[in-house]
Design a protein around this motif. Structure first.
Motif, PDB file in Angstrom:
ATOM      1  N   LEU A   7      -3.155  19.114 -13.757  1.00 40.22           N
ATOM      2  CA  LEU A   7      -3.838  17.991 -14.398  1.00 40.22           C
ATOM      3  C   LEU A   7      -5.212  18.411 -14.898  1.00 40.22           C
ATOM      4  N   LEU A   8      -5.928  19.192 -14.112  1.00 41.29           N
ATOM      5  CA  LEU A   8      -7.243  19.667 -14.524  1.00 41.29           C
ATOM      6  C   LEU A   8      -7.150  20.577 -15.747  1.00 41.29           C
ATOM      7  N   LEU A  14      -1.785  11.922 -13.698  1.00 40.23           N
ATOM      8  CA  LEU A  14      -0.831  12.198 -12.625  1.00 40.23           C
ATOM      9  C   LEU A  14       0.475  11.442 -12.849  1.00 40.23           C
ATOM     10  N   SER A  15       0.388  10.181 -13.239  1.00 41.21           N
ATOM     11  CA  SER A  15       1.604   9.393 -13.438  1.00 41.21           C
ATOM     12  C   SER A  15       2.482   9.986 -14.535  1.00 41.21           C
ATOM     13  N   TYR A  16       1.859  10.525 -15.589  1.00 43.00           N
ATOM     14  CA  TYR A  16       2.616  11.119 -16.696  1.00 43.00           C
ATOM     15  C   TYR A  16       3.351  12.372 -16.236  1.00 43.00           C
ATOM     16  N   ARG A  25      10.682  10.181 -18.180  1.00 43.57           N
ATOM     17  CA  ARG A  25       9.952  10.125 -19.449  1.00 43.57           C
ATOM     18  C   ARG A  25      10.151  11.455 -20.161  1.00 43.57           C
ATOM     19  N   ASP A  26      10.244  11.390 -21.487  1.00 43.16           N
ATOM     20  CA  ASP A  26      10.354  12.603 -22.294  1.00 43.16           C
ATOM     21  C   ASP A  26       8.967  12.988 -22.792  1.00 43.16           C
ATOM     22  N   PRO A  27       8.640  14.270 -22.752  1.00 41.92           N
ATOM     23  CA  PRO A  27       7.318  14.692 -23.206  1.00 41.92           C
ATOM     24  C   PRO A  27       7.201  14.686 -24.724  1.00 41.92           C
ATOM     25  N   THR A  28       6.002  14.451 -25.206  1.00 43.40           N
ATOM     26  CA  THR A  28       5.734  14.582 -26.638  1.00 43.40           C
ATOM     27  C   THR A  28       5.551  16.071 -26.938  1.00 43.40           C
TER      28      THR A  28
END
Length: 50
Positions: A7-8, A14-16, A25-28
């Protein structure tokens, strides 16, 4: 690598990242690039299924 470190490095929430790990969820394309940079790998490595 921990989620916190990723994340850093990427600036994602974090939720993503958690949703991506659980495949809810699908990433962009942008997120794939950010994750690859954070993991220090090529983006194509994130698309390969083993």
């Amino acid at each position: 690598m921990s989620q916190e470190e990723l994340l850093l490095r990427t600036g994602n929430k974090l939720s993503y990242v958690s949703d991506l790990e659980r495949r809810t969820r699908d990433p962009t394309v942008k997120a794939l690039g950010q994750l690859a940079d954070g993991l220090r790998i090529e983006p194509s490595a994130l698309l390969i299924q083993e």
